[in-house]
Design a protein around this motif. Structure first.
Motif, PDB file in Angstrom:
ATOM      1  N   PRO A   1       5.686  13.283   2.823  1.00 38.26           N
ATOM      2  CA  PRO A   1       5.747  13.680   4.453  1.00 38.26           C
ATOM      3  C   PRO A   1       4.649  12.912   5.081  1.00 38.26           C
ATOM      4  O   PRO A   1       3.831  12.379   4.389  1.00 38.26           O
ATOM      5  N   SER A   2       4.910  12.520   6.378  1.00 39.40           N
ATOM      6  CA  SER A   2       4.005  11.794   7.159  1.00 39.40           C
ATOM      7  C   SER A   2       2.731  12.482   7.423  1.00 39.40           C
ATOM      8  O   SER A   2       2.561  13.793   7.419  1.00 39.40           O
ATOM      9  N   PRO A   3       1.539  11.741   7.472  1.00 36.05           N
ATOM     10  CA  PRO A   3       0.169  12.287   7.716  1.00 36.05           C
ATOM     11  C   PRO A   3       0.179  12.525   9.157  1.00 36.05           C
ATOM     12  O   PRO A   3       0.282  11.839   9.894  1.00 36.05           O
TER      13      PRO A   3
ATOM     14  N   PRO B   1       4.398   1.640   9.921  1.00 31.10           N
ATOM     15  CA  PRO B   1       5.119   2.873   9.738  1.00 31.10           C
ATOM     16  C   PRO B   1       4.159   3.723   9.452  1.00 31.10           C
ATOM     17  O   PRO B   1       3.051   3.573   9.895  1.00 31.10           O
ATOM     18  N   SER B   2       4.758   4.988   9.201  1.00 30.65           N
ATOM     19  CA  SER B   2       3.769   6.068   9.009  1.00 30.65           C
ATOM     20  C   SER B   2       2.875   5.809   8.020  1.00 30.65           C
ATOM     21  O   SER B   2       3.268   5.246   6.774  1.00 30.65           O
ATOM     22  N   GLY B   3       1.630   6.646   7.973  1.00 30.60           N
ATOM     23  CA  GLY B   3       0.680   6.137   6.878  1.00 30.60           C
ATOM     24  C   GLY B   3       0.678   7.018   5.556  1.00 30.60           C
ATOM     25  O   GLY B   3      -0.441   6.933   4.734  1.00 30.60           O
ATOM     26  N   ASN B   4       1.946   7.364   5.340  1.00 29.01           N
ATOM     27  CA  ASN B   4       2.072   8.010   3.970  1.00 29.01           C
ATOM     28  C   ASN B   4       2.591   7.161   2.886  1.00 29.01           C
ATOM     29  O   ASN B   4       2.846   6.212   3.067  1.00 29.01           O
ATOM     30  N   THR B   5       2.327   7.549   1.684  1.00 28.17           N
ATOM     31  CA  THR B   5       3.069   6.804   0.380  1.00 28.17           C
ATOM     32  C   THR B   5       4.589   7.143   0.796  1.00 28.17           C
ATOM     33  O   THR B   5       5.178   8.091   1.146  1.00 28.17           O
TER      34      THR B   5
ATOM     35  N   ARG C   1      15.528   8.412   0.635  1.00 27.82           N
ATOM     36  CA  ARG C   1      14.831   9.883   0.665  1.00 27.82           C
ATOM     37  C   ARG C   1      13.469  10.073   1.542  1.00 27.82           C
ATOM     38  O   ARG C   1      12.635   8.977   1.242  1.00 27.82           O
ATOM     39  N   HIS C   2      13.196  10.960   2.228  1.00 29.70           N
ATOM     40  CA  HIS C   2      12.184  11.092   2.971  1.00 29.70           C
ATOM     41  C   HIS C   2      11.356  12.363   3.147  1.00 29.70           C
ATOM     42  O   HIS C   2      11.943  13.408   2.650  1.00 29.70           O
ATOM     43  N   TYR C   3      10.066  12.354   3.289  1.00 31.62           N
ATOM     44  CA  TYR C   3       9.441  13.402   3.707  1.00 31.62           C
ATOM     45  C   TYR C   3       9.333  14.536   2.754  1.00 31.62           C
ATOM     46  O   TYR C   3       9.195  15.728   2.919  1.00 31.62           O
TER      47      TYR C   3
ATOM     48  N   ALA D   1       0.797  -1.169   0.105  1.00 32.99           N
ATOM     49  CA  ALA D   1      -0.101   0.116   0.083  1.00 32.99           C
ATOM     50  C   ALA D   1       0.687   1.460  -0.079  1.00 32.99           C
ATOM     51  O   ALA D   1       0.549   2.490  -0.610  1.00 32.99           O
ATOM     52  N   LYS D   2       1.939   1.108   0.522  1.00 32.06           N
ATOM     53  CA  LYS D   2       2.761   2.281   0.875  1.00 32.06           C
ATOM     54  C   LYS D   2       3.901   2.626  -0.441  1.00 32.06           C
ATOM     55  O   LYS D   2       4.494   3.548  -0.692  1.00 32.06           O
ATOM     56  N   GLY D   3       3.918   1.405  -1.029  1.00 34.49           N
ATOM     57  CA  GLY D   3       5.276   1.468  -2.009  1.00 34.49           C
ATOM     58  C   GLY D   3       6.491   1.485  -1.138  1.00 34.49           C
ATOM     59  O   GLY D   3       7.581   2.318  -1.676  1.00 34.49           O
ATOM     60  N   ARG D   4       6.663   0.829  -0.066  1.00 34.53           N
ATOM     61  CA  ARG D   4       7.937   0.838   0.616  1.00 34.53           C
ATOM     62  C   ARG D   4       8.725  -0.148   0.390  1.00 34.53           C
ATOM     63  O   ARG D   4       8.436  -1.297   0.363  1.00 34.53           O
ATOM     64  N   PRO D   5      10.035   0.184   0.321  1.00 37.61           N
ATOM     65  CA  PRO D   5      11.060  -0.848   0.092  1.00 37.61           C
ATOM     66  C   PRO D   5      10.937  -1.848   1.269  1.00 37.61           C
ATOM     67  O   PRO D   5      10.912  -1.661   2.409  1.00 37.61           O
TER      68      PRO D   5
ATOM     69  N   VAL E   1       5.724  14.935  14.726  1.00 34.08           N
ATOM     70  CA  VAL E   1       6.760  14.298  14.198  1.00 34.08           C
ATOM     71  C   VAL E   1       6.953  12.623  14.686  1.00 34.08           C
ATOM     72  O   VAL E   1       6.177  12.613  15.815  1.00 34.08           O
ATOM     73  N   GLU E   2       7.388  11.565  13.945  1.00 34.12           N
ATOM     74  CA  GLU E   2       7.470  10.473  14.370  1.00 34.12           C
ATOM     75  C   GLU E   2       8.237  10.342  15.569  1.00 34.12           C
ATOM     76  O   GLU E   2       9.071  10.826  16.123  1.00 34.12           O
ATOM     77  N   SER E   3       8.086   8.992  16.108  1.00 42.07           N
ATOM     78  CA  SER E   3       8.914   8.637  17.382  1.00 42.07           C
ATOM     79  C   SER E   3      10.398   8.768  17.380  1.00 42.07           C
ATOM     80  O   SER E   3      10.922   8.595  16.244  1.00 42.07           O
TER      81      SER E   3
HETATM   82 MG    MG Z   1       7.689   6.839   7.568  1.00 40.39          MG
END
Ligand code: MG
Ligand code: AMP
Length: 341
Positions: free
Chosen positions: A145-147, A137-141, A230-232, A50-54, A174-176
């Motif tokens: 940026p994280s939602p 994980p965070s709920g973003n693609t 690469r992030h956010y 769903a996220k397209g996460r590696p 911001v995340e934990s």
């Molecule tokens: Mg994240």
């Protein structure tokens, strides 16, 4: 798939979704998470989809109380109990040695697992009702940026998840904080809602992973594979300008292109007439900056700005986490006015 929107009183329905192997958008005090039953490898695999996460970027296992730690972790050092006592429930993730029942897909094959007990009461209620740890994980693609509210998460995940539980806007933003307790001294892997100063106050010496403050070189191995990504990042490239706030504001005003956007402290929001401006919060209020930073970055994606300039707080307290998110969004493209005459 149709994404079901659940209100705060629908905890049972949300828990049932998790038990069935579904994907649930889950509110936490940090950012919205994309949760699944952490003991169900198929459900967890769907998170990556769903996220397209590696696949090599591990997830965090969320539990409703510290007494669940021993079910999933072994060789738990005393420092873990010290931190749990002081900061749980709260925005702190501890890296510990996993027990074999934690699926490989959660940890990306590592022999360690990230454990967190969130402060959001609704989040803990759902996990407790589901009776299973929630991998999230965070709920973003991936890469975005994280939602920090349900609407932002739906922007990325509508139609890709079974449901989302609306717990209101996130209070931290911001995340934990992630601290690795399997090394000596403990090592900060990601700055977040619990500050480095607070960790050092609790534990004494705490090392800071180099990836927190700079881009990892091509030949360098980060502590966790996920730290290299690469992030956010909003669509437009970001340049961070750091140093005295008034000097940075003036630098940005002097250098920005006619269509460029600006992220700045509230005090300077009036300095860029005709530009798209996202206010980060007062220069002295890092908690407000943490709550606003992802929203500010996300907002530019609805605009045609070709480039974004960002003011950035100093690294004391929560500033380390805010600066880290901005620097990562900028791919560590930073103009440092500190120490310049
Ligand atoms: Mg994240
Ligand atoms: P997210 O909150 O979306 O960034 O996803 C979870 C974060 O936790 C990622 O940055 C992971 O790299 C990190 N993480 C999860 N498990 C581990 C672990 N075992 N070791 C190091 N980092 C981890």
């Amino acid at each position: 798939m149709k994404t079901q929107k659940l209100a705060a009183h629908e905890v049972e329905a949300a828990a049932a979704m998790l038990r069935r192997g579904g994907l649930l958008g889950i509110p936490t005090e940090t950012v919205y998470g994309l949760g699944a039953n952490g003991l169900d490898p198929q459900a967890v695999a769907a998170i990556f989809q769903a996220k397209g996460r590696p696949q090599d970027n591990p997830l965090i296992l969320h539990i409703p109380s510290a007494d669940w730690l021993e079910r999933f972790c072994q060789d738990i050092p005393p420092a873990a109990w010290t931190l749990a006592e002081r900061f749980w429930p709260g925005p702190l993730t501890m890296i510990l040695t996993r027990k074999p029942l934690v699926p490989d897909v959660v940890t990306a094959g590592l022999d360690t697992v990230g454990m967190r007990c969130p402060a959001h009461p609704l989040c803990r209620a759902v996990i407790a009702a589901a009776g299973v740890p929630v991998a999230a994980p965070s709920g973003n693609t991936s890469g975005r940026p994280s939602p920090t509210n349900a609407a932002d998460m739906l922007e990325d995940m509508e139609g890709k998840i079974d449901g989302i539980l609306d717990g209101g806007p996130c209070s931290v933003g911001v995340e934990s904080t992630i601290v690795d307790l399997t090394v000596q001294p403990p090592r900060l892997l990601r700055p977040g809602g619990v500050t480095l100063e607070e960790l050092r106050d609790a534990l004494g010496e705490v090392a800071v992973d180099p990836a927190v403050q700079r881009l990892m070189g091509a030949g360098e191995q980060p502590r966790a594979p996920g730290m290299k990504y690469r992030h956010y990042a909003p669509k437009a490239p970001v340049t961070v300008v750091k140093g005295d706030p008034a000097r940075c504001a003036a630098y940005i005003a002097a250098h920005l292109g006619p269509e460029d956007g600006v992220v700045c402290f509230d005090e300077f929001a009036g300095d860029y007439p005709g530009h798209t401006v996202e206010a980060l919060g007062p220069a002295a209020d890092k908690a407000a900056q943490a709550r606003n930073v992802f929203d500010a970055l996300r907002a530019f994606d609805a605009t045609p700005v070709p480039a974004i300039w960002a003011q950035c707080p100093d690294e004391a307290g929560l500033g380390l986490a805010v600066a880290n998110r901005l620097n990562k969004a900028a791919g560590f493209h930073i103009i440092d006015l500190e120490g310049e005459p």
